[in-house]
Design a protein around this motif. Structure first.
Motif, PDB file in Angstrom:
ATOM      1  N   SER A 122       0.811  -1.228   0.000  1.00  0.00           N
ATOM      2  CA  SER A 122       0.000   0.000   0.000  1.00  0.00           C
ATOM      3  C   SER A 122       0.841   1.274   0.000  1.00  0.00           C
ATOM      4  CB  SER A 122      -0.933   0.003   1.220  1.00  0.00           C
ATOM      5  OG  SER A 122      -0.174  -0.045   2.427  1.00  0.00           O
ATOM      6  N   GLU A 164       3.218   4.343  -1.250  1.00  0.00           N
ATOM      7  CA  GLU A 164       3.390   5.140  -2.462  1.00  0.00           C
ATOM      8  C   GLU A 164       4.625   4.681  -3.230  1.00  0.00           C
ATOM      9  OE1 GLU A 164       3.356   8.044  -5.452  1.00  0.00           O
ATOM     10  OE2 GLU A 164       1.787   7.232  -4.169  1.00  0.00           O
ATOM     11  N   ARG A 208       3.756   1.767  -5.378  1.00  0.00           N
ATOM     12  CA  ARG A 208       3.084   2.189  -6.621  1.00  0.00           C
ATOM     13  C   ARG A 208       4.119   2.574  -7.668  1.00  0.00           C
ATOM     14  NH1 ARG A 208       2.046   6.482  -9.289  1.00  0.00           N
ATOM     15  NH2 ARG A 208       2.993   7.860  -7.724  1.00  0.00           N
ATOM     16  N   ARG A 209       5.128   3.330  -7.236  1.00  0.00           N
ATOM     17  CA  ARG A 209       6.186   3.722  -8.175  1.00  0.00           C
ATOM     18  C   ARG A 209       6.954   2.492  -8.665  1.00  0.00           C
ATOM     19  NH1 ARG A 209       9.064   9.209  -5.769  1.00  0.00           N
ATOM     20  NH2 ARG A 209       7.170  10.235  -5.012  1.00  0.00           N
ATOM     21  N   ARG A 269       5.785  -0.560  -8.998  1.00  0.00           N
ATOM     22  CA  ARG A 269       4.971  -1.293  -9.981  1.00  0.00           C
ATOM     23  C   ARG A 269       5.013  -0.611 -11.350  1.00  0.00           C
ATOM     24  NH1 ARG A 269       1.768  -2.193  -5.255  1.00  0.00           N
ATOM     25  NH2 ARG A 269       0.602  -0.265  -5.608  1.00  0.00           N
ATOM     26  N   GLU A 270       4.983   0.711 -11.334  1.00  0.00           N
ATOM     27  CA  GLU A 270       5.070   1.451 -12.596  1.00  0.00           C
ATOM     28  C   GLU A 270       6.408   1.199 -13.274  1.00  0.00           C
ATOM     29  OE1 GLU A 270       4.402   5.492 -11.570  1.00  0.00           O
ATOM     30  OE2 GLU A 270       2.228   5.277 -11.329  1.00  0.00           O
TER      31      GLU A 270
END
Length: 263
Positions: A247, A249, A252-253, A255-256
């Motif tokens: 979860s 941030e 998220r980066r 995964r990108e």
């Protein structure tokens, strides 16, 4: 917050002028006052404590400290002496003179580790360092000292009423120390010294892995590895970041970044 008194110590050592003439006595007392010397009369421990307590409540800290210091000096065997020694530190703590408060509390907990307020003394010692905790770019010696003293409180007095707050502040100290490592690592990255940055990221990951700084450390480590051409290692670090902190941030980066590389 003041400490309840437990002693009925009311001993008094009377001061006698002996054979001195009245005029000589007046001269003697006047000279003492002029020189700032302490009077030879010894007030009872209870009187010194009550006066110190009253002055402390009035926020007259130097005057309160003087009363407590006299009690410790003149009545070392009194039941009130340990509490008075603690309150000497308290006068410094309440006036935010933490550099002077810390050694007083350290003396108290060293001399009286089994006292009924020993846990409070240990808590105040830790707070004396914690309340001076510097910003991330500065040396973190005080943060390390605060961490050590809070951990000591938990170890020695696990049932203390101050233990829950100590646990919260331990995490705050650990986060600040982790942020310091990231700050140093970022300096190396700006200099293009990626190899030097890696041990700093590893310290955060291994030593402070439960702090909020850990996800960033993993991401930045992966970035440094990519810049060093160690893509396989970087991919493993990014996978760990996504698995352990889904979860975040930073995840998220990650995964990108994995998607961009076709991972």
């Amino acid at each position: 917050m003041l400490i309840p008194r437990r002693s009925n110590d009311s001993r008094r050592r009377p001061f006698r002028l002996g054979a001195l003439a009245p005029a000589a006595a007046v001269l003697f007392l006047s000279s003492c006052s002029f020189l700032g010397a302490r009077p030879n009369t010894v007030a009872p421990a209870t009187k010194l404590y009550e006066d110190g307590e009253r002055l402390l409540l009035q926020e007259k800290y130097p005057a309160a400290r003087e009363q407590f210091s006299w009690l410790v000096e003149r009545h070392p065997e009194s039941d009130l002496a340990p509490v008075a020694r603690f309150l000497i530190g308290e006068t410094y703590f309440r006036s935010k003179d933490f550099d002077k408060a810390a050694p007083e509390f350290e003396t108290f907990v060293t001399l009286y580790p089994s006292n009924q307020i020993a846990d409070l003394g240990q808590y105040r010692l830790a707070r004396s360092y914690f309340d001076q905790m510097p910003t991330v770019e500065r040396d973190q010696k005080l943060t390390s000292q605060a961490l050590t003293e809070f951990q000591k409180l938990i170890r020695l007095y696990p049932e203390s009423r101050y233990a829950p707050d100590a646990i919260v502040k331990i995490e705050a100290c650990r986060l600040r120390l982790a942020q310091k490592e990231l700050w140093i690592a970022a300096f190396y990255v700006r200099q293009g010294k990626y190899e030097s940055a890696l041990p700093r990221f590893d310290t955060v990951i291994t030593t402070y892995g439960r702090t909020q700084a850990a996800p960033e450390a993993l991401y930045q480590k992966a970035d440094a590895l990519i810049r060093l051409g160690r893509s396989d290692e970087a991919a493993s670090v990014l996978k760990r970041l996504v698995d352990e902190f889904p979860s975040s941030e930073w995840s998220r980066r990650a995964r990108e970044r994995q998607a961009a590389r076709g991972a």
